[in-house]
Design a protein around this motif. Structure first.
Motif, PDB file in Angstrom:
ATOM      1  N   SER A 174       0.835  -1.204   0.000  1.00 16.80           N
ATOM      2  CA  SER A 174       0.000   0.000   0.000  1.00 16.80           C
ATOM      3  C   SER A 174       0.867   1.251   0.000  1.00 16.80           C
ATOM      4  CB  SER A 174      -0.895   0.001   1.246  1.00 16.80           C
ATOM      5  OG  SER A 174      -1.509   1.257   1.436  1.00 16.80           O
ATOM      6  N   VAL A 175       0.361   2.305  -0.616  1.00  9.67           N
ATOM      7  CA  VAL A 175       1.009   3.614  -0.504  1.00  9.67           C
ATOM      8  C   VAL A 175       1.188   3.931   0.981  1.00  9.67           C
ATOM      9  CG1 VAL A 175       0.640   6.089  -0.846  1.00  9.67           C
ATOM     10  CG2 VAL A 175       0.171   4.484  -2.705  1.00  9.67           C
ATOM     11  N   ALA A 176       2.389   4.388   1.346  1.00 12.02           N
ATOM     12  CA  ALA A 176       2.704   4.613   2.760  1.00 12.02           C
ATOM     13  C   ALA A 176       2.335   6.018   3.223  1.00 12.02           C
ATOM     14  CB  ALA A 176       4.190   4.362   3.010  1.00 12.02           C
ATOM     15  N   LEU A 177       2.586   7.017   2.395  1.00 11.57           N
ATOM     16  CA  LEU A 177       2.290   8.403   2.751  1.00 11.57           C
ATOM     17  C   LEU A 177       1.576   9.084   1.595  1.00 11.57           C
ATOM     18  CD1 LEU A 177       5.671   9.652   4.335  1.00 11.57           C
ATOM     19  CD2 LEU A 177       3.588   8.981   5.564  1.00 11.57           C
ATOM     20  N   ALA A 178       0.608   9.913   1.938  1.00 12.93           N
ATOM     21  CA  ALA A 178      -0.091  10.732   0.942  1.00 12.93           C
ATOM     22  C   ALA A 178      -0.265  12.132   1.516  1.00 12.93           C
ATOM     23  CB  ALA A 178      -1.454  10.125   0.600  1.00 12.93           C
ATOM     24  N   PRO A 179      -0.245  13.169   0.689  1.00 12.88           N
ATOM     25  CA  PRO A 179      -0.478  14.529   1.184  1.00 12.88           C
ATOM     26  C   PRO A 179      -1.885  14.640   1.781  1.00 12.88           C
ATOM     27  CG  PRO A 179       0.309  14.528  -1.096  1.00 12.88           C
ATOM     28  CD  PRO A 179      -0.037  13.127  -0.762  1.00 12.88           C
ATOM     29  N   SER A 180      -1.952  15.181   3.008  1.00 12.53           N
ATOM     30  CA  SER A 180      -3.269  15.272   3.649  1.00 12.53           C
ATOM     31  C   SER A 180      -3.372  16.399   4.662  1.00 12.53           C
ATOM     32  CB  SER A 180      -3.613  13.948   4.347  1.00 12.53           C
ATOM     33  OG  SER A 180      -2.701  13.670   5.407  1.00 12.53           O
ATOM     34  N   GLU A 181      -2.216  16.981   5.039  1.00 12.59           N
ATOM     35  CA  GLU A 181      -2.216  17.978   6.117  1.00 12.59           C
ATOM     36  C   GLU A 181      -1.723  19.332   5.615  1.00 12.59           C
ATOM     37  OE1 GLU A 181      -3.673  16.852   8.846  1.00 12.59           O
ATOM     38  OE2 GLU A 181      -3.787  14.979   7.715  1.00 12.59           O
ATOM     39  N   SER A 182      -1.888  20.349   6.438  1.00  7.53           N
ATOM     40  CA  SER A 182      -1.530  21.707   6.032  1.00  7.53           C
ATOM     41  C   SER A 182      -0.047  21.847   5.722  1.00  7.53           C
ATOM     42  CB  SER A 182      -1.915  22.706   7.135  1.00  7.53           C
ATOM     43  OG  SER A 182      -1.222  22.413   8.342  1.00  7.53           O
ATOM     44  N   TYR A 183       0.786  20.994   6.308  1.00  5.63           N
ATOM     45  CA  TYR A 183       2.234  21.089   6.100  1.00  5.63           C
ATOM     46  C   TYR A 183       2.709  20.260   4.908  1.00  5.63           C
ATOM     47  CZ  TYR A 183       1.703  16.926   9.067  1.00  5.63           C
ATOM     48  OH  TYR A 183       1.285  15.731   9.617  1.00  5.63           O
ATOM     49  N   ASP A 184       1.844  19.433   4.282  1.00  4.66           N
ATOM     50  CA  ASP A 184       2.258  18.668   3.106  1.00  4.66           C
ATOM     51  C   ASP A 184       1.197  18.633   2.010  1.00  4.66           C
ATOM     52  OD1 ASP A 184       0.392  16.722   3.930  1.00  4.66           O
ATOM     53  OD2 ASP A 184       1.906  15.440   4.860  1.00  4.66           O
ATOM     54  N   SER A 185       0.163  19.470   2.116  1.00  3.14           N
ATOM     55  CA  SER A 185      -0.898  19.511   1.116  1.00  3.14           C
ATOM     56  C   SER A 185      -1.381  20.950   0.954  1.00  3.14           C
ATOM     57  CB  SER A 185      -2.058  18.602   1.521  1.00  3.14           C
ATOM     58  OG  SER A 185      -3.019  18.507   0.498  1.00  3.14           O
ATOM     59  N   GLY A 186      -2.131  21.199  -0.111  1.00  2.00           N
ATOM     60  CA  GLY A 186      -2.627  22.557  -0.316  1.00  2.00           C
ATOM     61  C   GLY A 186      -3.394  22.702  -1.608  1.00  2.00           C
ATOM     62  N   ILE A 208      10.787   9.629   8.136  1.00  2.00           N
ATOM     63  CA  ILE A 208      11.098  11.042   8.344  1.00  2.00           C
ATOM     64  C   ILE A 208      11.124  11.689   6.970  1.00  2.00           C
ATOM     65  CG2 ILE A 208      12.701  12.683   9.365  1.00  2.00           C
ATOM     66  CD1 ILE A 208      13.200   9.038  10.167  1.00  2.00           C
ATOM     67  N   TYR A 209      10.274  12.692   6.747  1.00  2.02           N
ATOM     68  CA  TYR A 209      10.135  13.237   5.402  1.00  2.02           C
ATOM     69  C   TYR A 209       9.954  14.753   5.454  1.00  2.02           C
ATOM     70  CZ  TYR A 209       5.046  13.713   6.135  1.00  2.02           C
ATOM     71  OH  TYR A 209       3.803  14.083   6.596  1.00  2.02           O
ATOM     72  N   THR A 210      10.099  15.379   4.279  1.00  2.00           N
ATOM     73  CA  THR A 210       9.880  16.815   4.149  1.00  2.00           C
ATOM     74  C   THR A 210       8.449  17.079   3.700  1.00  2.00           C
ATOM     75  OG1 THR A 210      12.194  17.279   3.603  1.00  2.00           O
ATOM     76  CG2 THR A 210      10.567  18.907   2.917  1.00  2.00           C
ATOM     77  N   GLY A 211       7.726  17.874   4.490  1.00  2.00           N
ATOM     78  CA  GLY A 211       6.431  18.378   4.056  1.00  2.00           C
ATOM     79  C   GLY A 211       6.649  19.638   3.251  1.00  2.00           C
ATOM     80  N   HIS A 212       6.080  19.672   2.040  1.00  2.00           N
ATOM     81  CA  HIS A 212       6.337  20.793   1.133  1.00  2.00           C
ATOM     82  C   HIS A 212       5.023  21.379   0.645  1.00  2.00           C
ATOM     83  CE1 HIS A 212       8.280  22.979  -2.280  1.00  2.00           C
ATOM     84  NE2 HIS A 212       7.104  22.734  -2.855  1.00  2.00           N
ATOM     85  N   VAL A 213       4.887  22.709   0.744  1.00  3.05           N
ATOM     86  CA  VAL A 213       3.762  23.439   0.157  1.00  3.05           C
ATOM     87  C   VAL A 213       4.311  24.740  -0.431  1.00  3.05           C
ATOM     88  CG1 VAL A 213       1.480  24.444   0.495  1.00  3.05           C
ATOM     89  CG2 VAL A 213       2.177  22.473   1.881  1.00  3.05           C
ATOM     90  N   ASP A 214       4.167  24.918  -1.742  1.00  6.77           N
ATOM     91  CA  ASP A 214       4.794  26.040  -2.452  1.00  6.77           C
ATOM     92  C   ASP A 214       4.479  27.412  -1.851  1.00  6.77           C
ATOM     93  OD1 ASP A 214       6.343  24.807  -4.317  1.00  6.77           O
ATOM     94  OD2 ASP A 214       4.983  25.071  -5.995  1.00  6.77           O
ATOM     95  N   ASP A 215       3.205  27.643  -1.509  1.00 10.63           N
ATOM     96  CA  ASP A 215       2.829  29.007  -1.117  1.00 10.63           C
ATOM     97  C   ASP A 215       2.852  29.243   0.381  1.00 10.63           C
ATOM     98  OD1 ASP A 215       0.661  27.532  -0.367  1.00 10.63           O
ATOM     99  OD2 ASP A 215      -0.843  28.721  -1.447  1.00 10.63           O
ATOM    100  N   LYS A 216       3.441  28.290   1.143  1.00 13.10           N
ATOM    101  CA  LYS A 216       3.546  28.481   2.590  1.00 13.10           C
ATOM    102  C   LYS A 216       4.908  29.048   2.969  1.00 13.10           C
ATOM    103  CE  LYS A 216       1.930  25.698   5.678  1.00 13.10           C
ATOM    104  NZ  LYS A 216       0.814  26.475   6.256  1.00 13.10           N
ATOM    105  N   SER A 217       4.959  29.647   4.137  1.00 13.30           N
ATOM    106  CA  SER A 217       6.235  30.113   4.681  1.00 13.30           C
ATOM    107  C   SER A 217       6.326  29.661   6.140  1.00 13.30           C
ATOM    108  CB  SER A 217       6.348  31.632   4.586  1.00 13.30           C
ATOM    109  OG  SER A 217       7.590  32.070   5.082  1.00 13.30           O
ATOM    110  N   PRO A 218       7.278  28.774   6.465  1.00 16.70           N
ATOM    111  CA  PRO A 218       8.280  28.198   5.580  1.00 16.70           C
ATOM    112  C   PRO A 218       7.684  27.182   4.599  1.00 16.70           C
ATOM    113  CG  PRO A 218       8.419  27.190   7.731  1.00 16.70           C
ATOM    114  CD  PRO A 218       7.424  28.301   7.864  1.00 16.70           C
ATOM    115  N   MET A 219       8.360  27.056   3.478  1.00 20.94           N
ATOM    116  CA  MET A 219       7.879  26.197   2.393  1.00 20.94           C
ATOM    117  C   MET A 219       8.103  24.719   2.697  1.00 20.94           C
ATOM    118  SD  MET A 219       9.125  26.379  -1.603  1.00 20.94           S
ATOM    119  CE  MET A 219      10.838  25.931  -1.215  1.00 20.94           C
TER     120      MET A 219
END
Length: 496
Positions: A94-106, A128-139
């Motif tokens: 199964s897929v282990a991680l999917a974007p779903s939260e404010s720190y990794d989705s948008g 341990i992973y990087t949550g990324h959202v282009d228009d957030k600060s910090p990104m």
């Protein structure tokens, strides 16, 4: 707190279920693609890039990877997941991680669960992973998720565990690699500042609370202005840092640095810096230590911003074969294909010593999916240039050439005529060892990996020739080529 965690897990599970359904619906569409590989890792469908979370858990190898199951192009990143008992045969999970939260989705296109690593903490498998959202600060921020069964992962309710980049870094702050030294956890994260790529260092007792230690290493001014996917680990009596550098917006060849690590000061001292793989299609590798004590590495066998013919068939991206890293003489990291790959061998053929003038077609060595070992006798060779041509068409117009140039001391892989894929010429240093040069070549449907002199240099490239281009030629220019021996095996498929 429980209601908050339940809400997080529910949203996450819904996103995972949606991704799994997409995979189930599309996986049969790509099975008959002529570009599918036979013994390299691929996802069931969609796009993959960096290997993530390479680890051994409860006796099985775990491979996670950057994944977008909805298309054959890059999109919001998920973590795909597979496991193996032998590093050769893989079972998709199964897929282990999917974007779903404010720190990794948008609401923007650029978001997701970016690259990272995995560790075993007691009975838990922790990502341990990087949550990324282009228009957030910090990104970009660092996050964790944990599992007690190795399949179902819950995101930590207090994510992100590192919520901002340090003073030594910038908003580009990604790809955490975590390992344990003595009784503490250490993490390097790739970043940049003032035109220099950096690997910044954190330390923790529990994987949840992290203390910043400083920049463990940085570019000397020639090693890129952003360091992606740093991996710092002990090898022999020293430490090795692997980095995939960017120069502006362009990715360049991954390199490794041999040096000393001072854990008290949090500083890695660079000594020897060398290109890790001289091909076009090698990036973002990750390593683990297995229960046999081997340091194993797998890389992404593709490259950003290149022509990928498989995309027309609903998929893109694959991993290299697993390679064992061995430190030799404190100056060279050799890459050796893992011994388990020999399980795939059949139809053994061997040619004893022979000579070649001009071009010879070796009819016995035409398997598309194969392993070939050639030992060239340089002492008895008078030609200054010689080599082999793989996947040649009958008329000779299509071919992939591996040329050994003794004058310029280079080994060259030329894929200008390799088919419908990306073109280009790769070059690596050529060193004659005790009067000979040894090549070990792993060829799959759409890939070639060349290991020179027991893995001192490696060239990895994707090729996309016609299915009927099967000739294998050996050639010499302006003189005689002496070959000590040539061995070959057909390699079987690992996919049912």
């Amino acid at each position: 707190m429980k209601n908050s965690l339940d809400s997080i897990n529910l949203k996450h599970q819904e996103a995972i279920n949606k991704a799994n359904a997409e995979i189930e619906n599309k996986k049969d569409e790509v099975k008959n693609s002529p570009y599918r590989l036979q013994y390299h890792f691929m996802a069931p469908t969609g796009w993959i890039n960096d290997p993530n979370g390479l680890v051994q858990y409860k006796g099985e190898y775990q491979l996670f990877y950057q994944y977008y199951p909805y298309a054959s192009s890059w999109g919001p990143m998920h973590w795909g997941h597979a496991k193996s008992k032998d590093l050769v045969h893989w079972e998709h999970l199964s897929v282990a991680l999917a974007p779903s939260e404010s720190y990794d989705s948008g609401d923007v296109q650029g978001y997701g669960c970016f690259s990272g690593s995995a560790v075993v903490d007691g009975e838990e498998l922790v990502l341990i992973y990087t949550g990324h959202v282009d228009d957030k600060s910090p990104m970009q921020v660092q996050c964790i998720a944990a599992s007690e069964d190795g399949v179902n992962f819950e995101k930590y309710s207090q994510n992100p565990v590192i919520d901002n980049f340090p003073s030594d870094g910038s908003k580009d702050f990604r790809d955490p690699k975590v390992w344990k030294h003595e009784e503490r956890w250490y993490m390097v994260v790739g970043s940049k500042k003032d035109g220099k790529g950096k690997a910044v260092l954190y330390v923790s007792d529990d994987l949840r609370n992290w203390e910043y230690k400083g920049a463990a290493a940085e570019s000397d001014g020639t090693q890129g202005d952003m360091w992606e996917c740093p991996d710092l680990f002990p090898l022999g009596d020293l430490h090795v840092l692997i980095v995939s550098p960017m120069y502006g917006t362009k990715n360049e060849k991954t390199f490794y640095v041999i040096g000393d690590m001072d854990y008290d000061k949090g500083i890695f001292t660079q000594e020897t810096c060398t290109t890790l793989d001289y091909g076009f299609d090698f990036y973002a590798p990750q390593t683990l230590v297995d229960d046999k004590g081997r340091r194993i590495m797998i890389g992404w066998m593709e490259k950003w911003l290149t022509k990928m013919p498989s995309q027309e068939h609903g998929w893109a991206g694959a991993m290299t074969i697993p390679r064992e890293l061995v430190l030799e003489g404190n100056k060279i990291v050799k890459q050796k294909p893992v011994s388990e790959l020999s399980e795939l061998r059949s139809d053994y053929k061997k040619l004893e010593a022979f000579e070649v003038e001009e071009t010879t077609t070796i009819h016995e060595l035409q398997e598309q999916v194969s392993e070939t070992i050639i030992d060239f006798n340089i002492n008895e060779t008078t030609a200054s240039e010689f080599g082999i041509q793989l996947r040649c068409s009958e008329d000779g117009k299509e071919k992939t050439e591996i040329l050994l140039d003794l004058t310029n001391k280079e080994i060259v892989m030329d894929r200008e005529h390799s088919g419908c894929g990306e073109k280009g010429i790769s070059k690596a240093p050529l060193v004659v060892k005790d009067g000979s040069v040894n090549l070990r070549i792993f060829m799959d449907t759409t890939s070639v990996e060349v290991f020179v002199n027991d893995g001192e240099q490696v060239i990895t490239n994707r090729i996309f020739p016609d299915v009927n281009s099967n000739k294998f030629n050996i050639f010499a220019k302006d003189g005689k080529l002496s070959v000590n021996s040539m061995e070959s095996w057909k390699l079987g498929s690992v996919w049912k």
